[in-house]
Design an enzyme around this catalytic site. Structure first.
Site, short mmCIF file in Angstrom:
data_model
loop_
_atom_site.label_atom_id
_atom_site.label_comp_id
_atom_site.label_asym_id
_atom_site.label_seq_id
_atom_site.Cartn_x
_atom_site.Cartn_y
_atom_site.Cartn_z
N ASP A 1 0.85 -1.19 0.00
CA ASP A 1 0.00 0.00 0.00
C ASP A 1 0.88 1.23 0.00
O ASP A 1 2.01 1.20 0.50
CB ASP A 1 -0.85 0.07 1.28
CG ASP A 1 -1.89 -1.01 1.37
OD1 ASP A 1 -2.17 -1.66 0.36
OD2 ASP A 1 -2.42 -1.21 2.48
N ASP B 1 1.04 4.37 1.95
CA ASP B 1 0.50 4.89 3.21
C ASP B 1 0.69 6.40 3.27
O ASP B 1 1.82 6.88 3.28
CB ASP B 1 1.19 4.23 4.40
CG ASP B 1 0.94 2.74 4.45
OD1 ASP B 1 -0.24 2.35 4.49
OD2 ASP B 1 1.92 1.97 4.47
#
Length: 185
Positions: free
Chosen positions: A134, A136
């Protein structure tokens, strides 16, 4: 200091590893990271009178998440890494859209930072980012009127996922409040 801030330990500042069973090669590598001024991340604080920071390290394909305690507050602390610094490392398909997202957030009175695997890779040069990683984000809002910000985050998240199969995760920091996952709002 706030969560995700970067801590640059100085040679005279003491610290202890929370996990005492780490391989010596890992503790030595972290000592070298600190000596070379690679930042640690200020974490959630759950112990009174102790500052907790963290970093990650990869050794022989194994990822170590390392928490350290500091008996005294660190002397050098900065804001988290600006997302703009990371744009060249993002998939090409989303680089231009990332810059536009930052500009729209700036127009809404926010700053956009990055933490996690992408930031760790940026600072260390180690291969933290995997195809499933991901991105972030930490959005620092200077207003409590966050509906337009959340719409921008949602639009950027859909675009990054569609164009580069890049998942967006993260938190929003409201003035005077703790960070909150923007996916929970």
């Amino acid at each position: 200091m706030q969560r995700h801030d970067l801590v640059y330990l100085q040679a005279h500042e003491s610290y202890d590893f929370m996990n005492l069973s780490l391989p010596a090669s890992v503790t030595l590598a972290v000592d070298k990271m600190i000596a070379s001024q690679q930042p640690l991340t200020f974490c959630r604080q759950d112990m009174p009178n102790v500052t907790k920071v963290a970093t990650s390290y990869i050794k022989d394909g194994c990822k170590y998440r390392l928490a350290l305690t500091l008996p005294n507050p660190p002397q050098v602390v900065t804001a988290p890494l600006a997302l703009a610094a990371l744009i060249p490392q993002l998939p090409k398909a989303v680089q231009q859209y990332t810059q536009q997202f930052i500009e729209r957030c700036t127009h809404l009175g926010c700053t956009v930072h990055v933490y996690g695997s992408f930031a760790n890779q940026y600072f260390t040069g180690l291969s933290f980012v995997k195809p499933t990683s991901d991105l972030d984000l930490l959005i620092v809002a200077n207003s409590d009127h966050i509906a337009p910000i959340l719409l921008e985050i949602a639009a950027f998240s859909r675009l990054a996922n569609t164009l580069a199969d890049l998942k967006i995760d993260g938190e929003i920091r409201l003035h005077g409040c703790d960070d909150v996952s923007f996916n929970e709002l």
